[in-house]
Design a protein around this motif. Sequence first.
Motif, mmCIF file in Angstrom:
data_model
loop_
_atom_site.group_PDB
_atom_site.id
_atom_site.type_symbol
_atom_site.label_atom_id
_atom_site.label_comp_id
_atom_site.label_asym_id
_atom_site.label_seq_id
_atom_site.Cartn_x
_atom_site.Cartn_y
_atom_site.Cartn_z
ATOM 1 N N ALA A 150 0.847 -1.195 0.000
ATOM 2 C CA ALA A 150 0.000 0.000 0.000
ATOM 3 C C ALA A 150 0.880 1.241 0.000
ATOM 4 C CB ALA A 150 -0.904 0.017 1.234
ATOM 5 N N ALA A 151 0.382 2.295 -0.633
ATOM 6 C CA ALA A 151 1.079 3.577 -0.615
ATOM 7 C C ALA A 151 1.127 4.095 0.816
ATOM 8 C CB ALA A 151 0.361 4.570 -1.514
ATOM 9 N N ALA A 152 2.256 4.730 1.168
ATOM 10 C CA ALA A 152 2.421 5.243 2.531
ATOM 11 C C ALA A 152 3.174 6.569 2.491
ATOM 12 C CB ALA A 152 3.185 4.226 3.383
ATOM 13 N N TRP A 179 13.329 0.982 2.512
ATOM 14 C CA TRP A 179 13.599 1.060 1.079
ATOM 15 C C TRP A 179 13.213 2.430 0.553
ATOM 16 C CZ3 TRP A 179 9.927 -2.657 -2.069
ATOM 17 C CH2 TRP A 179 8.597 -2.415 -1.747
ATOM 18 N N ALA A 180 13.561 2.714 -0.704
ATOM 19 C CA ALA A 180 13.399 4.047 -1.279
ATOM 20 C C ALA A 180 12.023 4.274 -1.899
ATOM 21 C CB ALA A 180 14.489 4.271 -2.335
ATOM 22 N N ARG A 181 11.069 3.408 -1.636
ATOM 23 C CA ARG A 181 9.716 3.577 -2.174
ATOM 24 C C ARG A 181 8.795 4.195 -1.130
ATOM 25 N NH1 ARG A 181 8.536 -2.020 -5.485
ATOM 26 N NH2 ARG A 181 10.400 -1.924 -6.774
ATOM 27 N N ASN A 182 7.743 4.870 -1.599
ATOM 28 C CA ASN A 182 6.741 5.451 -0.707
ATOM 29 C C ASN A 182 5.586 4.466 -0.539
ATOM 30 O OD1 ASN A 182 8.291 7.741 -0.480
ATOM 31 N ND2 ASN A 182 7.173 8.850 -2.048
ATOM 32 N N GLU A 183 5.933 3.245 -0.155
ATOM 33 C CA GLU A 183 4.940 2.195 0.075
ATOM 34 C C GLU A 183 5.433 1.271 1.174
ATOM 35 O OE1 GLU A 183 3.884 0.811 -4.104
ATOM 36 O OE2 GLU A 183 5.847 -0.104 -3.865
ATOM 37 N N VAL A 184 4.459 0.596 1.764
ATOM 38 C CA VAL A 184 4.757 -0.457 2.726
ATOM 39 C C VAL A 184 4.372 -1.770 2.068
ATOM 40 C CG1 VAL A 184 4.157 -1.455 4.970
ATOM 41 C CG2 VAL A 184 4.414 1.019 4.739
ATOM 42 N N VAL A 213 -3.892 1.660 6.016
ATOM 43 C CA VAL A 213 -3.242 2.959 6.052
ATOM 44 C C VAL A 213 -4.314 3.989 6.364
ATOM 45 C CG1 VAL A 213 -1.903 4.664 4.764
ATOM 46 C CG2 VAL A 213 -1.575 2.215 4.314
ATOM 47 N N VAL A 214 -4.135 4.708 7.466
ATOM 48 C CA VAL A 214 -5.059 5.771 7.859
ATOM 49 C C VAL A 214 -4.229 7.023 8.097
ATOM 50 C CG1 VAL A 214 -6.759 6.533 9.546
ATOM 51 C CG2 VAL A 214 -6.637 4.113 8.909
ATOM 52 N N ASP A 215 -4.505 8.061 7.309
ATOM 53 C CA ASP A 215 -3.732 9.298 7.326
ATOM 54 C C ASP A 215 -2.254 8.972 7.099
ATOM 55 O OD1 ASP A 215 -6.003 10.916 7.750
ATOM 56 O OD2 ASP A 215 -5.910 10.551 9.896
ATOM 57 N N VAL A 258 0.061 -2.820 10.629
ATOM 58 C CA VAL A 258 0.150 -4.217 10.220
ATOM 59 C C VAL A 258 -0.006 -5.027 11.494
ATOM 60 C CG1 VAL A 258 1.607 -5.990 9.197
ATOM 61 C CG2 VAL A 258 1.767 -3.626 8.373
ATOM 62 N N LYS A 259 -1.084 -5.809 11.584
ATOM 63 C CA LYS A 259 -1.340 -6.543 12.818
ATOM 64 C C LYS A 259 -1.833 -7.950 12.508
ATOM 65 C CE LYS A 259 -3.654 -6.326 17.263
ATOM 66 N NZ LYS A 259 -4.477 -5.551 18.178
ATOM 67 N N VAL A 260 -1.175 -8.926 13.120
ATOM 68 C CA VAL A 260 -1.603 -10.317 13.007
ATOM 69 C C VAL A 260 -2.676 -10.528 14.070
ATOM 70 C CG1 VAL A 260 -0.913 -12.731 13.194
ATOM 71 C CG2 VAL A 260 0.641 -11.055 12.155
ATOM 72 N N ILE A 261 -3.864 -10.946 13.649
ATOM 73 C CA ILE A 261 -4.987 -11.155 14.559
ATOM 74 C C ILE A 261 -5.078 -12.638 14.893
ATOM 75 C CG2 ILE A 261 -7.484 -10.885 14.893
ATOM 76 C CD1 ILE A 261 -5.949 -8.232 14.604
ATOM 77 N N LEU A 262 -5.043 -12.921 16.194
ATOM 78 C CA LEU A 262 -5.141 -14.298 16.687
ATOM 79 C C LEU A 262 -6.535 -14.537 17.248
ATOM 80 C CD1 LEU A 262 -1.738 -14.504 18.603
ATOM 81 C CD2 LEU A 262 -2.228 -15.177 16.248
#
Length: 120
Positions: A39-41, A61-66, A83-85, A90-94
């Motif tokens: 996603a863009a970041a 890295w040199a990109r504007n993304e995650v 991505v919010v604002d 990034v969250k792993v939900i158990l």
Amino acid sequence: MSNAIIPRTGRVLSPLAAVAALCTVASPAWAGTPINQRAAADPGGAVEISNVAGTVRVTGWARNEVEVTGELGEGTERLDFAVVDKVTRVKVILPNRSNNVEDTDLVVRIPMASRLAVTT
């Protein structure tokens, strides 16, 4: 019936009913599946990562993304990636009872100037 499945109960199930029965006992949809999301970041934003059952490897890295790659461990519910604002989460939900969850291993690439918070 050549396309029927006969369970131990002796009842004959149609192919559609058999598939539905198998789906109800299968693992969660995301468990054990590869992760490949991007996603863009904001390059100066924040990235928050949470994975309490497994490993996290982060590189800039040199990109504007995650970018998030890896594989969800068996028994894991899902991966939340949003991505919010200027914050990327990034969250792993158990599941509530996570005693039998296999490790989820994440590889995360973030913009080099991002602020980073990781919970493992």
